[in-house]
Write a protein that holds these residues in place. Structure first.
Motif, PDB file in Angstrom:
ATOM      1  N   TYR A 143      65.998  65.754  56.840  1.00  4.49           N
ATOM      2  CA  TYR A 143      65.876  65.019  55.581  1.00  4.49           C
ATOM      3  C   TYR A 143      65.524  65.963  54.433  1.00  4.49           C
ATOM      4  N   THR A 167      63.782  65.815  50.690  1.00  6.84           N
ATOM      5  CA  THR A 167      62.950  64.989  49.816  1.00  6.84           C
ATOM      6  C   THR A 167      62.760  65.692  48.477  1.00  6.84           C
ATOM      7  N   GLU A 199      67.121  52.436  52.962  1.00  6.80           N
ATOM      8  CA  GLU A 199      68.449  52.118  53.487  1.00  6.80           C
ATOM      9  C   GLU A 199      68.530  52.660  54.910  1.00  6.80           C
ATOM     10  N   LYS A 218      68.450  56.183  56.356  1.00  9.03           N
ATOM     11  CA  LYS A 218      69.549  56.932  55.749  1.00  9.03           C
ATOM     12  C   LYS A 218      69.116  57.511  54.405  1.00  9.03           C
ATOM     13  N   SER A 219      68.382  56.686  53.625  1.00  6.15           N
ATOM     14  CA  SER A 219      67.885  57.165  52.329  1.00  6.15           C
ATOM     15  C   SER A 219      66.710  56.301  51.870  1.00  6.15           C
ATOM     16  N   LYS A 224      64.536  55.498  48.026  1.00  3.22           N
ATOM     17  CA  LYS A 224      64.305  55.721  46.604  1.00  3.22           C
ATOM     18  C   LYS A 224      62.980  55.054  46.245  1.00  3.22           C
ATOM     19  N   THR A 240      63.132  60.752  45.993  1.00  2.00           N
ATOM     20  CA  THR A 240      64.321  60.381  46.768  1.00  2.00           C
ATOM     21  C   THR A 240      64.276  61.125  48.100  1.00  2.00           C
ATOM     22  N   SER A 258      66.832  61.721  51.516  1.00  2.00           N
ATOM     23  CA  SER A 258      68.181  61.483  52.046  1.00  2.00           C
ATOM     24  C   SER A 258      68.382  62.264  53.336  1.00  2.00           C
ATOM     25  N   GLN A 259      69.099  61.634  54.247  1.00  2.00           N
ATOM     26  CA  GLN A 259      69.400  62.295  55.520  1.00  2.00           C
ATOM     27  C   GLN A 259      70.512  63.294  55.290  1.00  2.00           C
ATOM     28  N   LYS A 260      70.308  64.518  55.775  1.00  2.00           N
ATOM     29  CA  LYS A 260      71.263  65.595  55.523  1.00  2.00           C
ATOM     30  C   LYS A 260      72.419  65.565  56.508  1.00  2.00           C
TER      31      LYS A 260
END
Length: 298
Positions: free
Chosen positions: A35, A37, A266, A274-275, A277, A294, A296-298
């Protein structure tokens, strides 16, 4: 009339049943998630600071009653300038965990329960902290005039005690925070965050997305207790004066603390995040700090 009411009631029940989600990511030994961040913090009078970190989560062992997950911040970068003291302290708090393996014990649903190797982690944190403080005092000599080395170390390390790391994993903005929960729209719960602030939050479910809306929820007496506790930990020489004047200070509004936080998660088909916010607003002592994060999965 009775028929209409019954139909309306049944519809409400059906919608409520649909608007719920069990958060239990599929886990098996060998799984790995990465992830990224990014947090942008607006600090009054000092501008904004952007901190980006990359972290890996490895399921290293499957147990009868859960899993052992290795979490590591592999890279932490920041754009905090030398004259932004608050930004430098915030950055140091994040960088202190860089390269350190956290072995997190979870239940079958991936909910964090404990940190099995904290004794070793604590030693590495202490070493990292000494190095970071040395660099900070070298590049920002005026910092040493504001805070003693011990006070600075206490301020930086209090967020990474075993209790606070676990609270952050269970209640903060991170991919493990909602694991193990069956979430229903309108459900509420109270908790204490990693800063010791009592919070209350409500959930909203929309398919594979969950929005969490939280706000501070402290009485005057709870606020007094928390402020005194913080002062005793970070500025013990000021504690007696604060105790004597705490009511006057709180009634003046100078020590008022209000926190509002809204995060949207999400989830992917495998149940992993997955993400995320998130927007966090803290108002205290007439100052307003806004943090936008934020994940997000890389």
């Amino acid at each position: 009339m009775k028929k209409t009411f019954l139909l309306s009631f049944m519809l409400t029940v059906v919608l409520a049943a649909q608007a719920q989600l069990k958060v239990a990511p599929k886990m098996q030994e060998g799984d790995k998630k990465t992830y990224v961040t990014t947090s942008v913090t607006n600090i009054p009078g000092q501008g904004s600071v952007t901190i980006t970190s990359e972290s890996s989560m490895n399921v290293v062992e499957a147990k009868a009653d859960g899993y052992l997950v290795k979490l590591q911040d592999t890279k932490v970068t920041s754009d905090a300038k030398d004259n932004n003291i608050a930004g430098k302290i915030l950055t140091a708090t994040q960088q202190m965990m860089e390269g350190i393996d956290l072995l997190i014990v979870t239940n079958k649903d991936g909910k964090p329960l404990s940190i099995s190797n904290y004794a070793d982690v604590s030693k590495k944190i202490d070493t990292n902290c000494e190095v970071l403080i040395g660099k900070m005092l070298e590049t920002i000599p005026q910092l040493g005039q504001t805070l003693s080395k011990d006070a600075l170390k206490q301020q930086i390390t209090q967020s990474v005690s075993e209790e606070n790391i676990l609270k952050s994993l269970q209640w903060g903005v991170n991919p493990l925070a909602l694991n193990g929960k069956t979430i229903m729209t309108g459900a509420q719960e109270e908790y204490v965050n990693d800063q010791g602030i009592k919070m209350k939050r409500m959930y909203f479910v929309n398919g594979q997305n969950v929005t969490v809306s939280a706000s501070s929820n402290m009485t005057k007496e709870e606020l007094k207790e928390q402020i005194i506790k913080q002062v005793e930990a970070t500025m013990p020489e000021q504690a007696e004066m604060v105790k004597q004047n705490i009511d006057t200070l709180i009634n003046s509004g100078m020590l008022k603390i209000e926190i509002k936080d809204t995060a949207t998660y999400e989830f992917a088909d495998d149940g992993w995040v997955k993400s995320i916010k998130d927007e966090n607003t803290t108002e205290s002592a007439g100052q307003k700090i806004v943090i936008n994060t934020t994940v997000s999965q890389k």
